[in-house]
Design a protein around this motif. Structure first.
Motif, mmCIF file in Angstrom:
data_model
loop_
_atom_site.group_PDB
_atom_site.id
_atom_site.type_symbol
_atom_site.label_atom_id
_atom_site.label_comp_id
_atom_site.label_asym_id
_atom_site.label_seq_id
_atom_site.Cartn_x
_atom_site.Cartn_y
_atom_site.Cartn_z
ATOM 1 N N ARG A 124 0.846 -1.195 0.000
ATOM 2 C CA ARG A 124 0.000 0.000 0.000
ATOM 3 C C ARG A 124 0.877 1.239 0.000
ATOM 4 O O ARG A 124 2.029 1.203 0.441
ATOM 5 C CB ARG A 124 -0.939 0.019 1.196
ATOM 6 C CG ARG A 124 -0.224 0.178 2.521
ATOM 7 C CD ARG A 124 -1.210 0.348 3.666
ATOM 8 N NE ARG A 124 -0.531 0.409 4.928
ATOM 9 C CZ ARG A 124 0.004 1.503 5.453
ATOM 10 N NH1 ARG A 124 -0.059 2.633 4.807
ATOM 11 N NH2 ARG A 124 0.598 1.477 6.625
ATOM 12 N N SER A 125 0.309 2.331 -0.476
ATOM 13 C CA SER A 125 1.042 3.593 -0.438
ATOM 14 C C SER A 125 0.958 4.169 0.972
ATOM 15 O O SER A 125 0.040 3.874 1.732
ATOM 16 C CB SER A 125 0.466 4.581 -1.446
ATOM 17 O OG SER A 125 -0.858 4.919 -1.098
ATOM 18 N N TYR A 149 -1.597 -0.784 -3.884
ATOM 19 C CA TYR A 149 -2.861 -0.183 -3.477
ATOM 20 C C TYR A 149 -2.624 1.250 -3.018
ATOM 21 O O TYR A 149 -1.767 1.501 -2.178
ATOM 22 C CB TYR A 149 -3.508 -0.978 -2.342
ATOM 23 C CG TYR A 149 -4.799 -0.355 -1.868
ATOM 24 C CD1 TYR A 149 -5.984 -0.615 -2.539
ATOM 25 C CD2 TYR A 149 -4.821 0.514 -0.791
ATOM 26 C CE1 TYR A 149 -7.163 -0.027 -2.134
ATOM 27 C CE2 TYR A 149 -6.000 1.103 -0.377
ATOM 28 C CZ TYR A 149 -7.166 0.830 -1.052
ATOM 29 O OH TYR A 149 -8.332 1.423 -0.657
ATOM 30 N N ASN A 150 -3.391 2.187 -3.569
ATOM 31 C CA ASN A 150 -3.294 3.585 -3.201
ATOM 32 C C ASN A 150 -4.606 3.995 -2.539
ATOM 33 O O ASN A 150 -5.678 3.729 -3.076
ATOM 34 C CB ASN A 150 -3.037 4.436 -4.458
ATOM 35 C CG ASN A 150 -2.517 5.803 -4.122
ATOM 36 O OD1 ASN A 150 -2.840 6.365 -3.085
ATOM 37 N ND2 ASN A 150 -1.714 6.343 -5.016
ATOM 38 N N HIS A 151 -4.539 4.644 -1.379
ATOM 39 C CA HIS A 151 -5.754 5.054 -0.679
ATOM 40 C C HIS A 151 -6.540 6.096 -1.471
ATOM 41 O O HIS A 151 -7.755 6.158 -1.387
ATOM 42 C CB HIS A 151 -5.416 5.607 0.713
ATOM 43 C CG HIS A 151 -4.848 4.549 1.601
ATOM 44 N ND1 HIS A 151 -5.618 3.599 2.219
ATOM 45 C CD2 HIS A 151 -3.566 4.257 1.943
ATOM 46 C CE1 HIS A 151 -4.861 2.790 2.918
ATOM 47 N NE2 HIS A 151 -3.597 3.175 2.771
ATOM 48 N N HIS A 174 -8.030 2.338 -7.456
ATOM 49 C CA HIS A 174 -7.207 2.417 -6.246
ATOM 50 C C HIS A 174 -6.007 1.487 -6.324
ATOM 51 O O HIS A 174 -5.119 1.539 -5.489
ATOM 52 C CB HIS A 174 -8.030 2.019 -5.009
ATOM 53 C CG HIS A 174 -9.023 3.042 -4.610
ATOM 54 N ND1 HIS A 174 -8.718 4.099 -3.808
ATOM 55 C CD2 HIS A 174 -10.328 3.177 -4.922
ATOM 56 C CE1 HIS A 174 -9.791 4.843 -3.616
ATOM 57 N NE2 HIS A 174 -10.779 4.299 -4.290
ATOM 58 N N PHE A 175 -6.004 0.565 -7.300
ATOM 59 C CA PHE A 175 -4.894 -0.383 -7.332
ATOM 60 C C PHE A 175 -4.435 -0.696 -8.746
ATOM 61 O O PHE A 175 -5.121 -0.450 -9.724
ATOM 62 C CB PHE A 175 -5.255 -1.683 -6.595
ATOM 63 C CG PHE A 175 -6.296 -2.523 -7.285
ATOM 64 C CD1 PHE A 175 -5.928 -3.514 -8.173
ATOM 65 C CD2 PHE A 175 -7.639 -2.335 -7.016
ATOM 66 C CE1 PHE A 175 -6.870 -4.290 -8.794
ATOM 67 C CE2 PHE A 175 -8.593 -3.116 -7.639
ATOM 68 C CZ PHE A 175 -8.211 -4.101 -8.533
#
Length: 135
Positions: A64-65, A94-96, A114-115
């Motif tokens: 994740r970021s 994965y980016n929030h 988001h991903f």
């Protein structure tokens, strides 16, 4: 993982004059299994109208970021270890914050997500060319 299991558990897909049954079983790896193969394993079974059955395994390492919007936790030695154990493993980023990305195929339209998921071999090449603060 629960949502993946619900979404892809014993689903029949119909398209024009054929159909197939798709059944996924997803697992969150732990311990040595996670170290060797990544965070997630999917066992996939596809049964075609012809009666033929395809079975496969998918291994995914997820990252994740952080607040910096970079993926500082990406570790090339870790990716090398995973791909040496399972050569066709994938990396899920994965980016929030949802990003708008431009497609290259079949056209140059954009999509929001988001991903992003890529074969680890491809991701390793990209990450080896950039710094942790640029990814």
């Amino acid at each position: 993982m629960k949502q993946l299991r619900e979404l892809f558990s014993r689903k029949t897909i119909h398209f024009q004059h054929w159909s197939k049954i798709v059944d996924w079983h997803s697992f969150k790896n732990r311990g040595k299994q996670e170290t060797n193969f990544g965070d997630i394993t999917l066992l996939v079974t596809v049964q075609f109208t012809s009666g033929e059955v395809f079975r496969g395994v998918v291994n995914i390492e997820a990252k994740r970021s952080f607040n910096s919007e970079n993926f500082e936790s990406v570790d090339l030695p870790q990716l090398n270890r995973i791909v040496s154990n399972a050569p066709y493993s994938h990396l899920l980023l994965y980016n929030h914050k949802r990003q708008e990305l431009q497609q290259k195929f079949p056209d140059e339209s954009t999509w929001k997500s988001h991903f992003w998921i890529s074969p680890i071999n491809t991701a390793k090449q990209m990450f080896s060319q950039i710094g942790n603060n640029d990814n």
